[in-house]
Design a protein around this motif. Structure first.
Motif, PDB file in Angstrom:
ATOM      1  N   VAL A 671       0.775  -0.971   0.439  1.00 15.41           N
ATOM      2  CA  VAL A 671      -0.092   0.422   0.158  1.00 15.41           C
ATOM      3  C   VAL A 671       1.027   1.206   0.170  1.00 15.41           C
ATOM      4  N   SER A 672       1.997   0.915   0.527  1.00  8.14           N
ATOM      5  CA  SER A 672       3.275   2.245   0.666  1.00  8.14           C
ATOM      6  C   SER A 672       3.981   2.147   1.580  1.00  8.14           C
ATOM      7  N   VAL A 674       7.471   4.150   3.443  1.00  4.94           N
ATOM      8  CA  VAL A 674       7.376   5.487   3.898  1.00  4.94           C
ATOM      9  C   VAL A 674       8.923   5.823   4.273  1.00  4.94           C
ATOM     10  N   THR A 707       3.735  -1.284   4.431  1.00  4.22           N
ATOM     11  CA  THR A 707       2.489  -1.115   4.317  1.00  4.22           C
ATOM     12  C   THR A 707       1.866  -2.355   3.272  1.00  4.22           C
ATOM     13  N   THR A 708       1.366  -3.347   3.809  1.00  5.09           N
ATOM     14  CA  THR A 708       0.882  -4.178   2.322  1.00  5.09           C
ATOM     15  C   THR A 708      -0.549  -4.535   3.166  1.00  5.09           C
ATOM     16  N   PRO A 742      -8.861   4.169   3.396  1.00  2.13           N
ATOM     17  CA  PRO A 742      -6.664   4.708   3.567  1.00  2.13           C
ATOM     18  C   PRO A 742      -5.885   3.866   5.002  1.00  2.13           C
ATOM     19  N   SER A 744      -3.092   5.419   6.719  1.00  2.00           N
ATOM     20  CA  SER A 744      -1.691   6.454   6.168  1.00  2.00           C
ATOM     21  C   SER A 744      -0.437   6.106   7.427  1.00  2.00           C
ATOM     22  N   SER A 745       0.228   6.460   7.097  1.00  3.43           N
ATOM     23  CA  SER A 745       1.460   5.902   8.060  1.00  3.43           C
ATOM     24  C   SER A 745       3.231   7.453   7.859  1.00  3.43           C
ATOM     25  N   THR A 746       3.754   6.932   9.122  1.00  3.22           N
ATOM     26  CA  THR A 746       4.741   7.999   8.618  1.00  3.22           C
ATOM     27  C   THR A 746       5.912   7.788   9.778  1.00  3.22           C
ATOM     28  N   TYR A 754       1.224   4.830  12.420  1.00  7.20           N
ATOM     29  CA  TYR A 754      -0.157   4.347  11.272  1.00  7.20           C
ATOM     30  C   TYR A 754      -1.282   4.132  11.728  1.00  7.20           C
ATOM     31  N   HIS A 831      -4.235  10.982   5.541  1.00  4.91           N
ATOM     32  CA  HIS A 831      -2.141  11.431   6.309  1.00  4.91           C
ATOM     33  C   HIS A 831      -2.046  11.935   6.434  1.00  4.91           C
ATOM     34  N   LYS A 909      -2.368  15.520   0.801  1.00  8.74           N
ATOM     35  CA  LYS A 909      -0.980  15.708   0.952  1.00  8.74           C
ATOM     36  C   LYS A 909      -0.785  16.877   1.688  1.00  8.74           C
TER      37      LYS A 909
END
Length: 1003
Positions: A671-672, A674, A707-708, A742, A744-746, A754, A831, A909
């Motif tokens: 998915v993302s 980061v 992230t999966t 969604p 989201s993560s950081t 996340y 986000h 974003k």
């Protein structure tokens, strides 16, 4: 007498205090900016309309390309109301309003809704599940039905089967419906003074179509007749039909032949097709033909055909004979160079055509060719670096003041994406609707003003004569700025006292002392680059077109990277452009497809500290890299066509080598991914506990948070990778996850977070008993024990590939000690971003985008601390650390909302940038189809700058009062001391002299 003067002085000081003790406004709505956007308006869904029949004031309505419905005040361009109607990409949208109606009706996808024209509230809605809506019209004719207070609507829907429905204007209920089972392709509907028409396309030979017109009874919906028009060879696709009129005395169907040599016009209801030759003496091929006609039953049956070539345009006006069903040419409007836009306006039965070009506005009547009004366009500065191409389309409203005086206001859409209203040739306002299509953004630093230190350095290192000449030249050069500086002093002083910002001067593109002046380089889906000024309310500095985007396509941008005075933009198709950040000048451009296999690029730092773009092909493999470019050990991460993450090692003497790959199990998709921000300073390597011991942070600059999800089993997995070695340092598993929402993560410094939506599950250990939106945070330490550096100990060097020495017997990689905690949050987070300061000393905040409430919140880092004690109150030592008792839910404090009361819609974003003040972070939020928002936030309060609440006036008043007191009391004290000197002798004379000099004010 002296006491009287002292009293007067004190009274004046008190009056002064009363004025300077006024309450100043907060920084909210002062240091931030918000562009509430609709998107670029569509021509067929934009019009002027009176929301109240008893009022003569009109609003400007549009359903934009982003399917946002809104009303704009034509006086100043402010947004009155808006509604986001959603819909997938490519979904058609329709917007109609009947004359004298207080509602507007929209259709997007399969939904038809009526909205209050003045306030934007939903009146009624209806959804048809048998296909998307293909056309929508308001029924203007009277049918004598009882209880009708609002005009009905006719809706055409269906994919293979055309379905015509008449919808009640009061409730949205279906009055009747007609189904076409002939297999024809449904196209449009039309109405006249006596009938409703259903237009469909019947497939013929050689991929041509015949136009079929079916007449329907407006009361019962039954078919009353059918005409098949001779359009074979001309109509190959639905786009071949130029116009289908409605709600006029003579609704028309207009199409043209393939070579644009003749117009074919049919008055709906008859079989006759009028063929009119197009007089093209321009010597160029006609690119587009646009038909403009009135949409009122009482209007005269006149219409205009607008012809556009590459370099010029012209128009013909036609009249329709209702009795004979024939069409004749009335007159022509001359050919003018450049692009132009025509629009139609009506007053009773009279029809007017307004012509908008880049230089003038012209008004004519449909009855004769005489010019009723002509105005030279005085447009505001657009900061557009490209040549003007003329307006794209426009809508106009005509006001008749007397028999010979007219006023015209036109809402014009320009090629640069601005929506501008021109009133009698003068620009009244301009909306930056192109910003609703931002697909990427990046920060750009402004250069500092010429530094005095540099000039002094030149003088110090030069000889005596050259230094003297240089200094004199510098002084003479500085004198030219003296008048402007003197003029700005009173304004700056008043602004300082009142807590206001000094306005930006045109062309003032230099860094300020606080680092608030920065440019935001944005790329839009229309192929344009723009620069917004962060310290000037987000106004556009320059606007340039860099990529030609075909109609119906979008420019997909991979990213924007700024390096000193240039910005590098890379596209999804392999295109590459480098522009000057101050002027927008294109310095370098490589079109997409130049190297067919290359699809993207990744920035990397070379041996000299410069940023180099490494080309990546469609399978994630880097291209050839010149020798001696990178240091050994440099690793870049890419994603292959199958979704596998790959790490490529770069060296100074060879091409990229595959170092590792991260393959996922079957049906698991990424998915993302980061990484830590490029600017992520660390102020302390450890966290000091309440007992003065230290928990050392695990500070790995190569962390990658992946992230999966597996859609079939509704699970999500979070992996923490070392991007150099590809080792999995940590992983966690969630079940009952809604993978359609969604995730989201950081990640920053030594912690990551996340958010996802998860349901109750008993398949996990321990079982999950929470349901809703979850926010999970984790913090990485080198060891679970205080004052312990973990497996690496006090080793000055470490390696991700060889974590231990050759003599070590431990083969397992050192993994960090992770403390995690989960919270329930009240709504979805789409986000995440983290505030960034210059040195990293200021406490960080987590910026979360909330799409349901259209806002952005900044959650303080201490609230997310996973070490908060669970099930007990904190000890005194933990309280010293700032820890407080854990609560499973986080309620968003109103003080956390950085958008305040604004509704910031469509944000996708948020990007951040540090200022020169350690306390302050600059943020910029955008979205493709959303608003634009920018602000400054201080997570730990503004500890290094005086705020507006500081009483500067009170401080100055106090100093002045003390000065007045000294001036009044000094002579009095001097007299007293002189009298004492007479009594006690000369020993007091020195004290008298001291008092006369003003240094002694009392005894």
């Amino acid at each position: 007498m002296r006491s009287y003067l002292a009293s007067i002085a004190l009274l004046v000081c008190c009056l002064t205090f009363k004025s300077v003790l006024a309450v100043f406004a907060d920084d909210a709505y002062q240091t931030d900016f918000h562009h509430a956007l609709l998107g670029i308006p569509q021509h067929h869904t934009t019009f002027f309309h009176r929301p109240q029949s008893r009022s003569r004031a009109s609003l400007l309505y549009t359903l934009s390309e982003k399917l946002v419905l809104g009303a704009v005040n034509p006086k100043d361009g402010t947004l009155v109301w808006r509604q986001r109607l959603g819909g997938a990409n490519g979904t058609a949208g329709f917007l109609r309003a009947g004359k004298g109606e207080n509602t507007v009706i929209s259709a997007v996808g399969a939904e038809v809704r009526a909205w209050d024209a003045l306030g934007g509230k939903l009146v009624w809605g209806n959804e048809f599940n048998d296909g998307e809506v293909r056309d929508l019209e308001v029924v203007e004719l009277e049918d004598g039905r009882e209880g009708r207070t609002t005009k009905d609507a006719v809706v055409l829907s269906g994919n293979t089967e055309g379905i015509v429905r008449r919808v009640n204007g009061n409730t949205g209920d279906v009055v009747w419906e007609f189904r076409d089972n002939s297999g024809d392709t449904p196209f449009q509907v039309s109405t006249s003074a006596s009938s409703i028409y259903y237009i469909s396309l019947h497939s013929g030979l050689l991929k041509s179509h015949r136009i079929t017109v079916t007449s329907l009874d407006p009361v019962s919906g039954k078919r009353t007749g059918q005409n098949i028009l001779s359009s074979e060879g001309d109509v190959s696709t639905p786009d071949s039909i130029l116009f289908v009129g409605a709600n006029s005395a003579s609704p028309l169907i207009v199409w043209t032949d393939k070579n644009h040599k003749a117009l074919k016009v049919n008055v709906i209801g008859s079989r006759h097709v009028n063929s009119i030759n197009i007089n093209n003496d321009s010597g160029e091929e006609i690119k587009t033909i646009t038909i403009h006609a009135p949409h009122l039953i009482q209007s005269q049956p006149h219409f205009l055909a607008h012809y556009q070539t590459t370099t010029s345009h012209w128009a013909d006006v036609f009249h329709v004979d209702l009795s004979a069903g024939s069409v004749s040419k009335a007159y022509s409007l001359p050919r003018v160079s450049g692009a132009g836009a025509f629009s139609t306006s009506t007053q009773d039965a009279n029809v007017y055509f307004t012509r908008n070009t880049d230089s003038e506005v012209t008004l004519v009547s449909s009855a004769s060719h005489g010019v009723l009004g002509r105005w030279i366009v005085q447009r505001r500065a657009q900061n557009d670096n490209s040549n003007s191409e003329g307006p794209l389309h426009a809508v106009s409203e005509v006001s008749i003041r007397d028999e010979s005086t007219y006023a015209v206001r036109s809402a014009v859409v320009l090629p640069n994406g601005n929506w501008e209203l021109i009133r009698n040739g003068e620009s009244s306002w301009s909306r930056l609707e192109a910003l609703a299509g931002i697909v990427a953004a990046g920060w750009a630093e402004l250069p500092p003003e010429r530094s005095l230190a540099k000039d002094l350095g030149v003088e110090v290192h030069g000889n005596f004569l050259s230094a003297y000449v240089h200094r004199v030249t510098r002084h003479v050069r500085d004198l030219q700025h003296l008048p402007a500086w003197l003029r700005s002093v009173p304004k700056s002083v008043m602004a300082s006292f009142l807590g206001e910002q000094v306005g930006m001067q045109a062309g003032d593109l230099h860094r300020d002392n606080f680092g608030f002046r920065k440019l935001i380089i944005v790329a839009t889906e229309k192929g344009r680059l723009m620069a917004l000024h962060a310290a000037d309310q987000g106004n556009v500095v320059w606007n340039v077109k860099v990529v030609d985007v075909q109609v119906g396509e979008k420019w997909n941008v991979r990213g924007i990277h700024t390096d000193q005075d240039s910005a590098i933009v890379t596209g999804d198709a392999g295109e590459f452009v480098r522009v000057n950040v101050l002027t927008g000048e294109i310095l370098e451009y490589q079109p997409g497809g130049f190297v067919p296999s290359l699809k993207s690029s990744i920035p990397a730092t070379d041996r000299l500290g410069r940023t180099v773009r490494i080309a990546i092909d469609e399978d994630g493999k880097p291209g050839n890299v010149p020798a001696q470019t990178f240091k050994d050990g440099t690793v870049i991460v890419s994603r292959s066509r199958s979704g596998v993450l790959q790490g490529w090692s770069l060296s100074h003497d060879s091409n990229p080598i595959l170092a590792w790959d991260f393959a996922l199990p079957e049906r698991e998709r990424v998915v993302s991914a980061v990484a830590r921000p490029q600017h992520d300073p660390v102020a302390s390597i450890g966290k000091v506990l309440g007992d003065r011991s230290v928990m050392y942070k695990c500070l790995n600059p190569n962390l990658l948070l992946v992230t999966t999800v597996v859609d079939l089993s509704a699970t999500a997995t979070i992996y923490l990778l070392d991007a150099v070695s590809g080792d999995v340092l940590y992983s966690t598993f969630h079940t009952g996850v809604d993978t359609t929402r969604p995730i989201s993560s950081t990640i920053s410094e030594n912690w990551f977070t996340y958010s996802l939506w998860a349901d109750i599950s008993d398949t996990t250990t321990p079982p999950s008993t929470s349901k809703g939106y979850q926010l999970i945070t984790a913090e990485l330490f080198e060891s679970p024990l205080p004052n312990d550096r973990g497996p690496l100990g006090s080793s000055p060097n470490s390696s991700s590939i060889y974590p231990f020495t050759a003599t070590s017997t431990d083969t397992d990689i050192p993994r960090p000690h992770i403390i995690s905690q989960a919270f329930l949050v009240p709504e979805q987070i789409s986000h995440m971003a983290i505030t960034s300061t210059r040195q990293g000393i200021t406490s960080r905040s987590l910026l979360c985008t909330l799409p349901l409430s259209n806002s952005i919140v900044a959650i303080p880092r201490p609230v997310l601390d996973p070490r908060r004690p669970v099930g007990r109150d904190p000890t005194s030592a933990e309280q010293e650390e700032g820890l407080f008792r854990y609560a499973p839910t986080i309620d968003f404090d109103p003080k956390w909302y950085v958008t305040h009361q604004r509704e910031v819609q469509g944000i996708e974003k948020v990007i951040t940038s540090p200022s020169l003040l350690e306390s302050t972070t600059l943020i910029f939020a955008y979205g493709n189809g959303g608003d634009v928002f920018g602000s400054r936030i201080a997570p730990s309060q503004a500890f290094d700058v005086l705020g507006k609440g500081f009483g500067k006036g009170q401080l100055v008043g106090t100093v002045l009062a003390l000065g007045v007191g000294v001036a009044v009391l000094a002579p009095m004290v001097s007299g007293i001391l002189f009298s004492l000197s007479l009594v006690f002798g000369s020993g007091i004379k020195g004290l008298v002299q001291f008092a006369n000099e003003g240094f002694l004010v009392c005894i």
